[in-house]
Structure formats: structure tokens, C-alpha cells
Design a protein around this motif. Structure first.
Motif, PDB file in Angstrom:
ATOM      1  N   PRO A 383       4.670  14.121   6.600  1.00  0.00           N
ATOM      2  CA  PRO A 383       3.896  14.914   5.636  1.00  0.00           C
ATOM      3  C   PRO A 383       4.714  16.102   5.140  1.00  0.00           C
ATOM      4  O   PRO A 383       5.375  16.789   5.913  1.00  0.00           O
ATOM      5  CB  PRO A 383       2.684  15.380   6.461  1.00  0.00           C
ATOM      6  N   ARG A 384       4.630  16.341   3.828  1.00  0.00           N
ATOM      7  CA  ARG A 384       5.377  17.454   3.232  1.00  0.00           C
ATOM      8  C   ARG A 384       4.447  18.275   2.343  1.00  0.00           C
ATOM      9  O   ARG A 384       4.709  18.476   1.153  1.00  0.00           O
ATOM     10  CB  ARG A 384       6.570  16.937   2.434  1.00  0.00           C
ATOM     11  N   ILE A 385       3.367  18.730   2.920  1.00  0.00           N
ATOM     12  CA  ILE A 385       2.413  19.563   2.178  1.00  0.00           C
ATOM     13  C   ILE A 385       2.790  21.025   2.399  1.00  0.00           C
ATOM     14  O   ILE A 385       2.811  21.497   3.545  1.00  0.00           O
ATOM     15  CB  ILE A 385       0.973  19.305   2.661  1.00  0.00           C
ATOM     16  N   PRO A 386       3.076  21.781   1.350  1.00  0.00           N
ATOM     17  CA  PRO A 386       3.519  23.192   1.508  1.00  0.00           C
ATOM     18  C   PRO A 386       2.335  24.127   1.757  1.00  0.00           C
ATOM     19  O   PRO A 386       1.934  24.896   0.888  1.00  0.00           O
ATOM     20  CB  PRO A 386       4.200  23.477   0.162  1.00  0.00           C
ATOM     21  N   PHE A 387       1.794  24.074   2.957  1.00  0.00           N
ATOM     22  CA  PHE A 387       0.620  24.888   3.275  1.00  0.00           C
ATOM     23  C   PHE A 387       0.916  26.383   3.133  1.00  0.00           C
ATOM     24  O   PHE A 387       0.102  27.133   2.589  1.00  0.00           O
ATOM     25  CB  PHE A 387       0.147  24.596   4.707  1.00  0.00           C
ATOM     26  N   ILE A 388       2.062  26.843   3.616  1.00  0.00           N
ATOM     27  CA  ILE A 388       2.373  28.272   3.600  1.00  0.00           C
ATOM     28  C   ILE A 388       2.540  28.766   2.165  1.00  0.00           C
ATOM     29  O   ILE A 388       2.037  29.844   1.806  1.00  0.00           O
ATOM     30  CB  ILE A 388       3.643  28.553   4.429  1.00  0.00           C
ATOM     31  N   ARG A 389       3.249  27.976   1.338  1.00  0.00           N
ATOM     32  CA  ARG A 389       3.467  28.406  -0.041  1.00  0.00           C
ATOM     33  C   ARG A 389       2.149  28.467  -0.828  1.00  0.00           C
ATOM     34  O   ARG A 389       2.009  29.267  -1.753  1.00  0.00           O
ATOM     35  CB  ARG A 389       4.452  27.451  -0.715  1.00  0.00           C
ATOM     36  N   MET A 390       1.208  27.641  -0.456  1.00  0.00           N
ATOM     37  CA  MET A 390      -0.077  27.601  -1.172  1.00  0.00           C
ATOM     38  C   MET A 390      -1.169  28.368  -0.426  1.00  0.00           C
ATOM     39  O   MET A 390      -2.350  28.138  -0.654  1.00  0.00           O
ATOM     40  CB  MET A 390      -0.504  26.136  -1.353  1.00  0.00           C
ATOM     41  N   ARG A 391      -0.746  29.273   0.476  1.00  0.00           N
ATOM     42  CA  ARG A 391      -1.730  29.952   1.331  1.00  0.00           C
ATOM     43  C   ARG A 391      -2.778  30.737   0.538  1.00  0.00           C
ATOM     44  O   ARG A 391      -3.949  30.803   0.927  1.00  0.00           O
ATOM     45  CB  ARG A 391      -1.026  30.862   2.326  1.00  0.00           C
ATOM     46  N   ALA A 393      -4.054  30.088  -2.391  1.00  0.00           N
ATOM     47  CA  ALA A 393      -5.060  29.162  -2.929  1.00  0.00           C
ATOM     48  C   ALA A 393      -6.020  28.698  -1.838  1.00  0.00           C
ATOM     49  O   ALA A 393      -7.245  28.650  -2.047  1.00  0.00           O
ATOM     50  CB  ALA A 393      -4.359  27.960  -3.566  1.00  0.00           C
ATOM     51  N   TRP A 394      -5.463  28.371  -0.645  1.00  0.00           N
ATOM     52  CA  TRP A 394      -6.316  27.925   0.461  1.00  0.00           C
ATOM     53  C   TRP A 394      -7.249  29.049   0.925  1.00  0.00           C
ATOM     54  O   TRP A 394      -8.450  28.804   1.166  1.00  0.00           O
ATOM     55  CB  TRP A 394      -5.470  27.465   1.653  1.00  0.00           C
ATOM     56  N   LEU A 395      -6.728  30.269   1.041  1.00  0.00           N
ATOM     57  CA  LEU A 395      -7.562  31.396   1.465  1.00  0.00           C
ATOM     58  C   LEU A 395      -8.656  31.687   0.451  1.00  0.00           C
ATOM     59  O   LEU A 395      -9.807  31.973   0.811  1.00  0.00           O
ATOM     60  CB  LEU A 395      -6.689  32.646   1.676  1.00  0.00           C
ATOM     61  N   THR A 396      -8.333  31.597  -0.833  1.00  0.00           N
ATOM     62  CA  THR A 396      -9.335  31.834  -1.880  1.00  0.00           C
ATOM     63  C   THR A 396     -10.430  30.772  -1.827  1.00  0.00           C
ATOM     64  O   THR A 396     -11.625  31.078  -1.903  1.00  0.00           O
ATOM     65  CB  THR A 396      -8.665  31.831  -3.266  1.00  0.00           C
ATOM     66  N   ALA A 397     -10.018  29.523  -1.686  1.00  0.00           N
ATOM     67  CA  ALA A 397     -11.002  28.435  -1.621  1.00  0.00           C
ATOM     68  C   ALA A 397     -11.905  28.587  -0.394  1.00  0.00           C
ATOM     69  O   ALA A 397     -13.129  28.387  -0.476  1.00  0.00           O
ATOM     70  CB  ALA A 397     -10.277  27.091  -1.585  1.00  0.00           C
TER      71      ALA A 397
END
Length: 450
Positions: A383-391, A393-397
Motif C-alpha cells: 500500500p502506498r497511501i500518503p496518509f501523512i501528506r493528506m493529514r 484532509a483526514w483531520l478535517t473530514a
């Protein structure tokens, strides 16, 4: 519960035992020694009482049950007792159960006072008079009598007594122990009055136990099947650890003498799901170690996988354990039951995942029975999902979902608050015969009380 209520739960007791415990809880536990009026030394008091037709100021009438009424004698005796306290239970140093009476053949409650001189002076000043032993009188802040208790006995003082006393009077083992318990606990400043009582019948309780057992069995089988399909050989070891986890959890609850509640069963079910989580983390770490170096020994991959997963497992379980401890500290009955099973489950699941599975794996590998721990089944590869770079967006959601959920819960249609929070009426009904809870619930739903 709060600042002015106490919740008492008594599982598995019959009506007589509940009545006994209720009597112990609601007793004031106040012990007083007071002088009884007699014709010899208090004739003027008795004369005034007869003239007034009631007890004069500073005195009260009490009715005492005679221990051994003589033929033709009333079973009770009316005594005029002074309100002035000679000595109280607060000056009792030690309370014990023993034998007393004329032949030392009846149960007695023995008292030893902290101020021995005070009891000696009290008995010396009233030789020949009766000294009433009064239990559970209620007095206000100014020590004025507001509610009368009862006279246990009123023996005659034959001589000055130095520092100890004995209460006798037809005690049974149970009643004597109850009195010792109350006197040892000390007197309550405020009397306790039962506000409400609820009784859960054996049928309803048995149905809840059966539903809980069914839920645990379904959860256990579902988790075992999933782990066997996905991890195969390693899944067998994880399933054994899960079974051992359940057995150890039940044994720990039994050793503690814990009472199983519905929230407690929920805690056990949650433990089943959480305990397998640690094994999944360990297996995935082992898989990573196997991918790094093809020539690396299996036993070394297994050890490194356990070591790398340790911090994550400890971190996740520690936060849950802290939450469970807080629930136990500040929660009441059912919540504490959930917290107890969850706490034990967390500790035991960490032990089975980190210690038991590792010992089994090492033994199997060293014996040459296992050549490969993990199968080829792997649903998510590299898996190569950039969780940290998109943090952001995830926190806002996450924040939007939390706020929306809270708004819907408190402002949405329907009533989601229980009677404890949203007020309402609780009706208790005594049924003449056994009724099916599901039938009653269906009838209430039909009537619009869903």
C-alpha cells in the motif's frame, strides 16, 4: 450516585436476605447509654409524667420487648428514659462477639470503651438504677432527640463497672453479627431512607445471560474463521491464544468474585475483537521481516516481528486501559462491570499475544514442525497511501463527521436520551405469573411506546 444518593446492587439474594441487608444499611448505628426513671430516685419525674399524661421535658417513653416475660406479664415494658446521654457508641474502642448471660451460654456483644473512667463514673453514680441501652435514636445538630430508636435492654447497675459492657438478649448468630457490624462501622450523622427498589426476576436475568453467551459464541466463531482463512497456520495459534484469553478472563473474574452484568458481557465480547488485533499486528510485522531478507531465518523474523509490534500494541492497549480505569473510578454499577471485564481483557490479551503465541511459535519452529508462518493470502500488497501528506484532509473530514454526529444526536428527530438524562416516568409492575419479555416489548411497541 452524585452527592446525595447511594446505589446498592445485591445479586443472587432472596427476599429475606435483601430485607436483612436493607435493615443494616438503613440503621443509624447510634448507641447510647441513658438512665431509666424509677420510684426510688426519680419519683418526682414519674409523678409529673402521670400528671401530664405524657413524658415531661427532658424525658421520653420507650417500649422495650421483654426477654423472658413471666407468666401473666406483658411481653413489652414501657420505660421512661432520660434524654441526657451518659455515654455514646463513639466512645467504644472495640466491639466483639462472645458469650454472656447468667450461665455464659447466650450470645453477647462485648464493648470496650476508650474512656474507661467515664463509664465507671456513670455506673458508680447510678448503682441500683437501670441503665437503658438505646439504639438508633436520631438527633439534630443541637443533640435534641428528633426520632426515637429502640431500647435493646435496660439492666440494673449492681456495681460500678470499669470500662467495659456487655449487651445480651436472645441474639441469633446472624442478628448478633449484624449488630457488631453496625457498631463497628460507627454511627451515621444522617439516616438513610430507601428512595426506590427494583427487582430483576430470574427469567429475565437468565434470558440476558443466554443472549450474552450466544453473542460471545458468535463473535468468537466469526473471529476464528476469519483469522484461519486469512492466516491459516498462524491463525491456528492465534485462535488457541484467543480461547486461552477467554478462559483466563473468566477465571480472573471468578477469582475476584466479580458479578457478571450485561455491560460486563459486552466487555468480554469487545475483548474477543481486541485480542485478535494484537496478533494481526504481529503477523504483519513478521510478513514485513520476511520480505526484507529472503535468507533471514524464520525464527529471527518471528522474534523481530514481535519486537517491532510491541510498542504499537502496548501504546494502543495502554490508552484503552486508562479509559477503562477512569470508567471504573467514576462510573456506577453497570459501567463498572464493563470497565472490570475490559481491564482484565486488555491485560490478558496482551499476555496471550506477546508471550503465549511467541512461545508456541518458537517451540514449533525449533521442532521443525513449521517452515513458514504466513500463507500467500494478502489482500493489500504494498500500500502506498500518503496518509501523512493528506493529514489535513483526514483531520478535517473527521472533525466534520464528529460535529455532524453530535448535532444529529442532540438536535435530530426522536428521543435518544434515557430516562436518567431526559426525565420521564418509570413504572414497576409485579406480575402474577411468568411473562415473556419479548411479548411485553412487542405489546408496548404496538401501543406506541417504542
Amino acid at each position: 450516585l452524585g452527592e446525595d444518593r447511594i446505589l446498592v446492587q445485591i445479586p443472587g439474594s432472596d427476599a429475606s436476605e435483601i430485607a436483612r441487608i436493607r435493615a443494616i444499611i438503613t440503621r443509624i448505628g447510634r448507641l447510647e447509654f441513658r438512665v431509666v426513671a424509677d420510684e426510688k430516685s426519680s419519683a418526682h419525674v414519674l409523678k409529673e409524667a402521670r400528671k401530664l399524661g405524657k413524658a415531661p421535658p427532658g424525658w421520653h417513653y420507650y417500649v422495650m420487648k421483654r426477654k423472658e416475660p413471666k407468666p401473666g406479664q406483658e411481653p413489652t415494658e414501657k420505660l421512661l428514659i432520660s434524654d441526657e446521654i451518659g455515654l455514646t457508641g463513639q466512645q467504644v474502642e472495640r466491639v466483639s462477639l462472645g458469650w454472656g448471660g447468667k450461665a455464659q451460654s447466650e450470645l453477647a456483644v462485648n464493648l470496650t470503651f476508650t474512656d474507661r473512667e467515664a463509664f465507671y463514673r456513670l455506673t458508680k453514680a447510678n448503682i441500683g438504677r437501670r441503665l437503658a441501652i438505646v439504639l438508633d435514636d436520631v438527633r439534630d445538630t443541637e443533640e435534641k432527640l428528633t426520632k426515637q430508636g429502640r431500647v435493646h435492654s435496660a439492666p440494673v447497675i449492681n456495681e460500678a463497672i470499669a470500662g467495659s459492657a456487655q449487651i445480651t438478649g436472645g441474639f441469633t448468630q446472624k442478628s448478633a453479627r449484624d449488630l457488631v457490624t453496625v457498631l463497628r462501622s460507627g454511627s451515621l450523622r444522617t439516616p438513610l431512607a430507601p428512595e426506590s427498589e427494583q427487582y430483576v426476576g430470574p427469567y429475565q436475568g437468565m434470558k440476558s445471560i443466554q443472549d450474552g453467551q450466544r453473542a460471545i459464541a458468535i463473535g468468537f466463531v466469526a473471529v476464528v474463521l476469519l483469522i484461519l482463512v486469512y492466516y491459516q497456520k498462524a491463525g491456528l495459534v492465534a485462535s488457541f491464544a484467543l480461547l486461552l484469553n477467554l478462559l483466563m478472563l473468566v477465571a480472573a473474574l471468578a477469582a475476584r468474585g466479580a458479578t457478571l452484568t450485561l455491560p460486563g458481557i459486552a466487555g468480554i465480547i469487545l475483548t474477543v475483537g481486541m485480542s485478535i488485533d494484537a496478533n494481526v499486528l504481529i503477523f504483519e510485522r513478521i510478513r514485513e521481516e520476511l520480505k526484507k531478507l529472503a535468507e533471514k531465518k524464520l525464527v529471527d523474523c518471528m522474534r523481530d516481528g514481535h519486537r517491532r509490534a510491541l510498542v504499537t500494541i502496548f501504546d494502543a492497549n495502554l490508552t484503552t486501559l486508562i479509559t477503562a480505569i477512569i470508567l471504573y473510578k467514576f462510573g456506577s454499577g453497570p459501567i463498572r462491570g464493563f470497565a472490570v471485564t475490559l481491564s482484565y481483557g486488555i491485560v490478558i490479551s496482551m499476555f496471550t499475544a506477546l508471550v503465549v503465541t511467541r512461545i508456541i511459535f518458537e517451540a514449533l519452529i525449533q521442532a521443525g514442525l513449521v517452515k513458514s508462518i504466513l500463507p500467500s493470502l494478502e489482500l493489500v500488497k504494498n500500500p502506498r497511501i500518503p496518509f501523512i501528506r493528506m493529514r489535513k484532509a483526514w483531520l478535517t473530514a473527521s472533525a466534520v463527521l464528529v460535529v455532524a454526529g453530535l448535532v444529529y444526536f442532540f438536535a435530530g428527530p426522536g428521543n435518544r436520551l434515557g430516562i436518567e438524562f431526559g426525565s420521564g416516568s418509570r413504572v414497576m409492575v409485579n406480575l402474577a405469573q411468568k411473562a415473556d419479555a419479548e411479548v411485553v416489548r412487542a405489546r408496548l411497541n404496538q401501543a406506541g411506546y417504542a
